[in-house]
Design an enzyme around this catalytic site. Structure first.
Site, PDB file in Angstrom:
ATOM      1  N   ASP A  92      14.602  34.491 -44.148  1.00 42.10           N
ATOM      2  CA  ASP A  92      14.567  33.065 -43.814  1.00 42.10           C
ATOM      3  C   ASP A  92      13.316  32.484 -44.471  1.00 42.10           C
ATOM      4  O   ASP A  92      12.200  32.766 -44.040  1.00 42.10           O
ATOM      5  CB  ASP A  92      14.526  32.849 -42.310  1.00 42.10           C
ATOM      6  N   ILE A  94      12.001  29.455 -44.641  1.00 45.08           N
ATOM      7  CA  ILE A  94      11.230  28.653 -43.682  1.00 45.08           C
ATOM      8  C   ILE A  94      12.033  28.607 -42.391  1.00 45.08           C
ATOM      9  O   ILE A  94      13.053  27.927 -42.313  1.00 45.08           O
ATOM     10  CB  ILE A  94      10.965  27.206 -44.147  1.00 45.08           C
ATOM     11  N   ASP A  95      11.593  29.323 -41.389  1.00 49.80           N
ATOM     12  CA  ASP A  95      12.221  29.198 -40.084  1.00 49.80           C
ATOM     13  C   ASP A  95      11.445  28.136 -39.314  1.00 49.80           C
ATOM     14  O   ASP A  95      10.262  28.298 -39.029  1.00 49.80           O
ATOM     15  CB  ASP A  95      12.190  30.526 -39.328  1.00 49.80           C
ATOM     16  N   ASP A 220      17.271  34.623 -38.686  1.00 47.02           N
ATOM     17  CA  ASP A 220      16.365  34.117 -37.656  1.00 47.02           C
ATOM     18  C   ASP A 220      15.752  35.243 -36.828  1.00 47.02           C
ATOM     19  O   ASP A 220      14.650  35.085 -36.289  1.00 47.02           O
ATOM     20  CB  ASP A 220      17.126  33.200 -36.671  1.00 47.02           C
TER      21      ASP A 220
END
Length: 274
Positions: A92, A94-95, A220
């Site tokens: 991910d 940019i989580d 995520d």
């Protein structure tokens, strides 16, 4: 482990890009809904992570959020396609993109490596705080090189929990809100800061007691789940089955309050399962 070194290198390089753009990245595209955003920085971050991984491991597969079409079903299909790869990276870039867009400083890079569907490396990097969370299977969890463990709270009344609000519009937000209403009076407090991966890292570091959310994806959860397990905590789905890459409805805790949260989620019908 070479994969850990690769994940750290990729996370730090992506983090440098994200930190440099954090104050100016306002151009966004809508993904599956107005709550599901992607920026050019997400795409550039993932491209950078892929470049680093493939430079060291050219024969490995990479499942990255930005390479998957929007929506729950597309995410499920992508995981089904990739999960049986011998060596798989789950990324991910940019989580917490919505936070990033609004300038709210709670977002991270999340990178996991799975060997034959078992997550063996997890790295989460918070570029704003310069916090690097790392874990290897069987070797513990670390924050900036120092060993970390989950918190010691043993009752709900002394627990700080966190959750999130799913991006889809199929009624899952309302289901999760019912859980908040059920749990909030029984715990010290509830937080919803907008990055599942960083919430999980906070559990591993003892900053939160637990976290639950519905309809999340492998990218995520994979790195954060390993961090928590290696820090002494517990990760399952919302009905108590052990975590694996296919889990979408997650409950992660320090272990002491896990059963109590599972029971309350079931009582209010907020497990995400029919």
């Amino acid at each position: 482990m070479p994969e850990l070194d690769t994940a750290i290198e990729a996370a730090r390089k992506a983090g440098e890009l994200i930190r440099a753009k954090a104050d100016v990245a306002k151009r966004v595209d809508i993904k599956s809904s107005a709550h599901d955003l992607v920026t050019e920085v997400d795409k550039k971050s993932e491209a950078l992570v892929r470049e680093v991984i493939l430079s060291h491991h050219p024969d490995h597969a990479i499942l990255g959020e930005e390479g998957v079409a929007a929506g729950v079903e597309a995410s499920k299909r992508a995981l089904a396609e990739y999960r049986e790869q011998e060596s798989l990276w789950v990324v991910d870039p940019i989580d917490g993109t919505t936070n990033f867009v609004h300038g709210f400083p709670f977002f991270c890079v999340s990178i996991a490596f799975a060997q034959r569907q078992e997550v063996t490396v997890g790295v989460i990097y918070d570029p704003i705080r310069d916090d690097l969370f790392t874990a290897e299977k069987g070797k513990g969890a670390y924050l900036n090189g120092e060993r970390i463990t989950v918190s010691e709270e043993r009752t709900l009344s002394e627990s700080l929990l966190a959750t999130g609000f799913p991006t889809d519009a199929r009624g899952v937000r309302q289901v999760n809100t019912a859980a908040i209403l059920k749990l909030a009076p029984q715990v010290r407090n509830v937080r919803a800061a907008g990055s599942a991966a960083l919430h999980l890292a906070c559990i591993a570091a003892g900053r939160l007691t637990g976290f639950w959310e519905l309809e999340l994806n492998a990218w995520d959860l994979a790195a954060g789940a390993l961090l928590i397990e290696e820090a002494g905590g517990q990760v399952t789905d919302t009905v108590g089955r052990p975590y694996d890459l296919g889990v979408r409805h997650i409950l992660a805790t320090n272990g002491h309050v896990h059963h109590d949260v599972l029971r309350l989620l079931e009582e209010v019908g907020s497990t995400g399962f029919e």
